[in-house]
Design an enzyme around this catalytic site. Structure first.
Site, PDB file in Angstrom:
ATOM      1  CG  ASP A   1      50.480  62.602  32.907  1.00 57.07           C
ATOM      2  OD1 ASP A   1      49.234  62.648  32.917  1.00 57.07           O
ATOM      3  OD2 ASP A   1      51.179  62.870  33.900  1.00 57.07           O
TER       4      ASP A   1
ATOM      5  CE1 TYR B   1      53.065  65.658  33.549  1.00 67.87           C
ATOM      6  CE2 TYR B   1      54.841  67.286  33.575  1.00 67.87           C
ATOM      7  CZ  TYR B   1      53.879  66.541  34.246  1.00 67.87           C
ATOM      8  OH  TYR B   1      53.722  66.687  35.611  1.00 67.87           O
TER       9      TYR B   1
END
Length: 257
Positions: A147, A106
């Protein structure tokens, strides 16, 4: 073998979505980001009842990552965080599944170009690059999913002019993405889909999803060994249509045996 990545923007809120999606899409590996959940309260029982094992690196209120897998983990121990990089934020977890080294990441948002958070993002990306380079030396079959908070090209942004040199689309961030690729990784989605207006994230405001005004910031980068096995990669928009959705939607990679 199918691998997927999904920023769920609170696993507590989105657990029913994750379970429903897995029931319809029984992928072999699902990487989750933004658990927003303290480590001890991870819903392991519910995940196991769905037929999955899990390793996770939780953090109360913010961040948090997990790898869900149907097969047992193999060999090398699970790694949490970026080795050698001191970071209070829990953003990385890695494990080996069915012979594939899976890194779930992330990436820092960065807030605004030139801000302290942006500088942290660039330092974090440099540390990630070093770590991935080390992992590649040990694992020819490797996938970096997550992400990335980076739209690699203008075609990955609904309005390139408005986003020009803004966070997520700035030259330094895109250069960092390209440096990851230069390690020997390929953007799995772009191996199969060259179209514009393919997005994985849409702001909740102003009916952005309905108008398809989004960014492609969720990615799966794969080594040459996995590229040779890649049979397809797609963005599944379906969960973004559900009630109380995450602002992101899954990206799914299919590998041949």
């Amino acid at each position: 073998m199918k691998l997927a990545t999904w920023n769920v923007n609170s696993l507590k809120v989105r657990l029913p979505h994750v379970l429903a999606w897995l029931a319809e899409n029984p992928v072999d590996v699902l990487c989750l980001q933004e658990l927003k959940m303290d480590h001890p309260v991870f819903p392991l029982a519910e995940i196991e009842a769905a037929g999955y094992r899990a390793v996770w690196y939780g953090q109360k209120t913010y961040n948090g990552v997990a790898i869900l897998t149907r097969a047992p983990l193999e060999g090398e121990a699970v790694v949490t965080g970026i080795p050698g990089f001191e970071d209070e934020q829990r953003r990385v977890i890695a494990a080996t599944v069915n012979g594939v080294r899976v890194i779930c990441a992330y990436v820092v948002n960065g807030e605004a170009v030139g801000s302290a958070k942006f500088e942290y993002k660039m330092a974090w990306l440099a540390a990630l690059e070093r770590y991935v380079a080390e992992e590649l030396a040990r694992h020819p079959a490797l996938a970096l999913l997550g992400d990335y908070n980076i739209a690699p090209e203008d075609r990955d942004v609904y309005d390139p002019e408005a986003w020009h040199e803004k966070v997520l689309c700035s030259t330094p961030e895109r250069a960092a993405f390209q440096r990851l690729c230069a390690l020997g990784l390929s953007d799995a989605f772009r191996l199969f889909n060259q179209e514009d207006k393919q997005y994985s994230w849409w702001d909740y405001r102003a009916m952005m999803f309905r108008r398809n005004l989004g960014l492609r910031i969720d990615h799966i980068l794969i080594t040459e060994a996995l590229k040779a096995r890649a049979a397809g990669c797609e963005i599944d928009r379906t969960p973004r249509k559900w009630e109380r959705p995450s602002d992101h939607t899954p990206v799914v990679l299919t590998l041949s045996q």
